[in-house]
Write a protein that holds these residues in place. Structure first.
Motif, PDB file in Angstrom:
ATOM      1  N   ASP A   1      46.512  -9.612  19.982  1.00 56.19           N
ATOM      2  CA  ASP A   1      47.601  -9.698  19.018  1.00 56.19           C
ATOM      3  C   ASP A   1      48.885 -10.191  19.686  1.00 56.19           C
ATOM      4  O   ASP A   1      49.622 -11.006  19.134  1.00 56.19           O
ATOM      5  N   ALA A   2      49.140  -9.712  20.912  1.00 61.57           N
ATOM      6  CA  ALA A   2      50.329 -10.154  21.652  1.00 61.57           C
ATOM      7  C   ALA A   2      50.208 -11.635  22.023  1.00 61.57           C
ATOM      8  O   ALA A   2      51.172 -12.403  21.914  1.00 61.57           O
ATOM      9  N   GLU A   3      49.016 -12.040  22.459  1.00 59.65           N
ATOM     10  CA  GLU A   3      48.806 -13.445  22.819  1.00 59.65           C
ATOM     11  C   GLU A   3      48.929 -14.342  21.595  1.00 59.65           C
ATOM     12  O   GLU A   3      49.440 -15.472  21.682  1.00 59.65           O
ATOM     13  N   LEU A   4      48.497 -13.841  20.444  1.00 57.23           N
ATOM     14  CA  LEU A   4      48.638 -14.607  19.209  1.00 57.23           C
ATOM     15  C   LEU A   4      50.115 -14.895  18.924  1.00 57.23           C
ATOM     16  O   LEU A   4      50.478 -16.017  18.532  1.00 57.23           O
ATOM     17  N   GLY A   5      50.971 -13.894  19.123  1.00 56.75           N
ATOM     18  CA  GLY A   5      52.405 -14.105  18.916  1.00 56.75           C
ATOM     19  C   GLY A   5      52.973 -15.143  19.866  1.00 56.75           C
ATOM     20  O   GLY A   5      53.770 -16.003  19.466  1.00 56.75           O
ATOM     21  N   ARG A   6      52.544 -15.067  21.130  1.00 53.12           N
ATOM     22  CA  ARG A   6      53.024 -16.051  22.112  1.00 53.12           C
ATOM     23  C   ARG A   6      52.539 -17.456  21.774  1.00 53.12           C
ATOM     24  O   ARG A   6      53.273 -18.439  21.928  1.00 53.12           O
ATOM     25  N   LEU A   7      51.308 -17.544  21.311  1.00 50.66           N
ATOM     26  CA  LEU A   7      50.750 -18.851  20.958  1.00 50.66           C
ATOM     27  C   LEU A   7      51.472 -19.453  19.755  1.00 50.66           C
ATOM     28  O   LEU A   7      51.744 -20.658  19.728  1.00 50.66           O
ATOM     29  N   ARG A   8      51.770 -18.620  18.766  1.00 49.47           N
ATOM     30  CA  ARG A   8      52.509 -19.122  17.592  1.00 49.47           C
ATOM     31  C   ARG A   8      53.811 -19.783  18.033  1.00 49.47           C
ATOM     32  O   ARG A   8      54.156 -20.880  17.592  1.00 49.47           O
ATOM     33  N   GLN A   9      54.541 -19.084  18.903  1.00 53.02           N
ATOM     34  CA  GLN A   9      55.834 -19.599  19.355  1.00 53.02           C
ATOM     35  C   GLN A   9      55.665 -20.893  20.140  1.00 53.02           C
ATOM     36  O   GLN A   9      56.417 -21.857  19.937  1.00 53.02           O
TER      37      GLN A   9
ATOM     38  N   ASP B   1      44.751 -10.684  10.667  1.00 47.79           N
ATOM     39  CA  ASP B   1      43.564 -11.446  10.301  1.00 47.79           C
ATOM     40  C   ASP B   1      43.413 -12.563  11.333  1.00 47.79           C
ATOM     41  O   ASP B   1      43.940 -13.662  11.174  1.00 47.79           O
ATOM     42  N   PHE B   2      42.688 -12.262  12.406  1.00 50.73           N
ATOM     43  CA  PHE B   2      42.579 -13.215  13.505  1.00 50.73           C
ATOM     44  C   PHE B   2      41.906 -14.514  13.081  1.00 50.73           C
ATOM     45  O   PHE B   2      42.283 -15.597  13.540  1.00 50.73           O
TER      46      PHE B   2
ATOM     47  N   GLU C   1      44.681 -21.370  11.421  1.00 50.42           N
ATOM     48  CA  GLU C   1      45.981 -22.021  11.185  1.00 50.42           C
ATOM     49  C   GLU C   1      46.500 -22.687  12.459  1.00 50.42           C
ATOM     50  O   GLU C   1      47.047 -23.796  12.415  1.00 50.42           O
ATOM     51  N   LEU C   2      46.339 -22.013  13.601  1.00 48.42           N
ATOM     52  CA  LEU C   2      46.766 -22.611  14.868  1.00 48.42           C
ATOM     53  C   LEU C   2      46.002 -23.893  15.156  1.00 48.42           C
ATOM     54  O   LEU C   2      46.575 -24.892  15.599  1.00 48.42           O
ATOM     55  N   ARG C   3      44.691 -23.870  14.913  1.00 48.00           N
ATOM     56  CA  ARG C   3      43.889 -25.073  15.155  1.00 48.00           C
ATOM     57  C   ARG C   3      44.320 -26.217  14.233  1.00 48.00           C
ATOM     58  O   ARG C   3      44.376 -27.387  14.655  1.00 48.00           O
TER      59      ARG C   3
END
Length: 429
Positions: A158-166, A64-65, A71-73
């Motif tokens: 999706d991969a960039e989302l994982g990197r951004l979370r970290q 769910d982008f 959440e990131l913001r």
């Protein structure tokens, strides 16, 4: 109902209305380009209206982008509030003015302090701005991917989302390092404890773990002392990790570490428990020159006592200096001139104040170091290699089923959990 389930049900209903969908398989989803937007955004796709182009995607993750980006913001907004971005930019502007001053390097110690602080603040602002921009870019990437029906771009998103979370989590943890010494470099000492040769070997394993962690992060390591045990391993070792916030990050590692394994040094192959103590202290700033304001020093003059030559006992040439804040007193009467005696007394006073400062720093180090025992009853983390594989922090409950990776320097999860645990304990108290 999950996104994939909802999508499957919806398409199944459409297949009943329009007949079997050709080419339908377990590894494919058939949808319109418009439906793909609902998939990427976490909604249920509409049916295939007439005239719309059909697009076939490989099965995609039910990410769910919209919710993830929101959440990131929110997290970045909280981090920005903690960092106080307006003040951060103001401090950078002030330091940039100081760096531009032509006489900056007349005082090298101050110049290094100013330039170092400027670099640190610029790095913090740059990291925050970079992450903020990356979140914006991710939002655009998702928008374009769903409009064009590009499954490869969605996978990249999706991969960039994982990197951004970290990355955002790491920056969030950094904002928790606000202690007086947290921004300093770290001085780490490891001592073997109870357990004989296994404890000495464990001490060497821990040293390797921390140095490998530093290498992973490209942090320079400087080894000051290593005391080797007779059979294997280390009795003790002291080394510095030169990186901003190294002390704040590694200070949660201070304590007793416990190893359980089949001892390679036991000819009967028995399981052994051994201990090692880790001490972490900040690398305190060393000052070669003492800043001594004139108002802090009281000057008294008097006649020299004892035997002397011409003018020694007939004029007020002796000088006594009292450092008012500390009560330190020095005197000099060897020179014939009052000015010479004052200059000599000032050198002595500065030397005494420097020694006093170092003594205070040592007392602070002792307080920070604490009383760390390497034995039963006070361990903070266990490394179990037999009969099962597990590393567990007894304070935070953080654990890993891959002790070899942990001992090879993969300790970021333990560090982050420790920092959050410490902040929670400080808040509670």
């Amino acid at each position: 109902m999950g996104l994939a389930t909802a999508l499957s049900v919806r398409l199944h209903e459409r297949s009943k209305e329009c007949g079997d969908v050709p080419g339908w398989g377990d590894d494919q989803l058939v949808m319109t380009a418009g439906a793909s937007r609902h998939l990427a955004r976490g909604g249920i796709p509409p049916g295939n209206e007439p005239g719309q182009q059909e697009v076939t995607f490989p099965s995609v993750a039910t990410t769910d982008f919209d919710a993830e980006i929101k959440e990131l913001r929110a997290t970045l907004t909280t981090i920005g509030s903690v960092l106080d971005l307006d003040k951060l930019r103001s401090d950078i502007a002030t330091l940039e003015e100081q760096v531009a001053a032509p006489d900056l390097w007349d005082d090298q110690a101050n110049a290094q302090k100013v330039t170092g602080k400027l670099s640190e603040l610029q790095g913090t602002l740059e990291r925050f701005s970079s992450l903020d921009n990356r979140v914006d870019d991710l939002d655009v990437l998702v928008e374009l991917a769903v409009e064009e029906g590009d499954a490869d771009s969605l996978a990249e998103a999706d991969a960039e989302l994982g990197r951004l979370r970290q990355a955002v989590e790491q920056l969030e943890v950094r904002t928790l390092l606000s202690g007086e010494y947290d921004a300093r470099e770290a001085l780490v000492t490891i001592r073997s404890g109870a357990g004989g040769v296994d404890a000495a070997d464990f001490a060497e394993m821990l040293m390797r773990m921390y140095t490998r962690w530093a290498e992973r992060n490209k942090f320079p390591v400087e080894v000051f002392d290593t005391s080797y045990a007779e059979e294997a391993g280390l009795k003790s070792a002291t080394f510095a990790i030169h990186a901003p916030y190294a002390y704040g990050t590694l200070s949660v590692e201070a304590g007793t570490h416990r190893l359980v394994r089949i001892s390679p040094f036991d000819n009967q192959g028995r399981r052994q428990t051994s201990f090692a103590a880790v001490e972490v202290v900040p690398v305190l700033e060393q000052t070669d020159e003492i800043d001594l304001p004139e108002d802090d020093v009281r000057v008294d003059v008097y006649r020299s006592s004892g035997p002397g030559g011409q003018s020694v006992n007939t004029t007020d040439s002796a000088v006594r200096l009292t450092h008012i804040p500390t009560g330190t007193v020095v005197s000099c009467q060897n020179e014939k001139s009052q000015l010479q005696n004052k200059a000599s007394a000032m050198v002595i006073l500065k030397a005494k104040l420097l020694a006093l400062k170092k003594a205070e720093e040592k007392a602070q180090l002792d307080e920070l170091r604490g009383d760390v025992q390497a034995s039963w009853g006070d361990q903070m983390r266990s490394y179990v290699l037999n009969p099962y594989q597990m590393v567990k922090d007894l304070r935070t409950e953080q654990e890993s089923g891959n002790p070899q990776a942990v001992l090879d320097g993969d300790i970021d999860a333990f560090l982050e959990a420790g920092i959050r645990w410490r902040r929670g304990a400080e808040t509670a108290s």
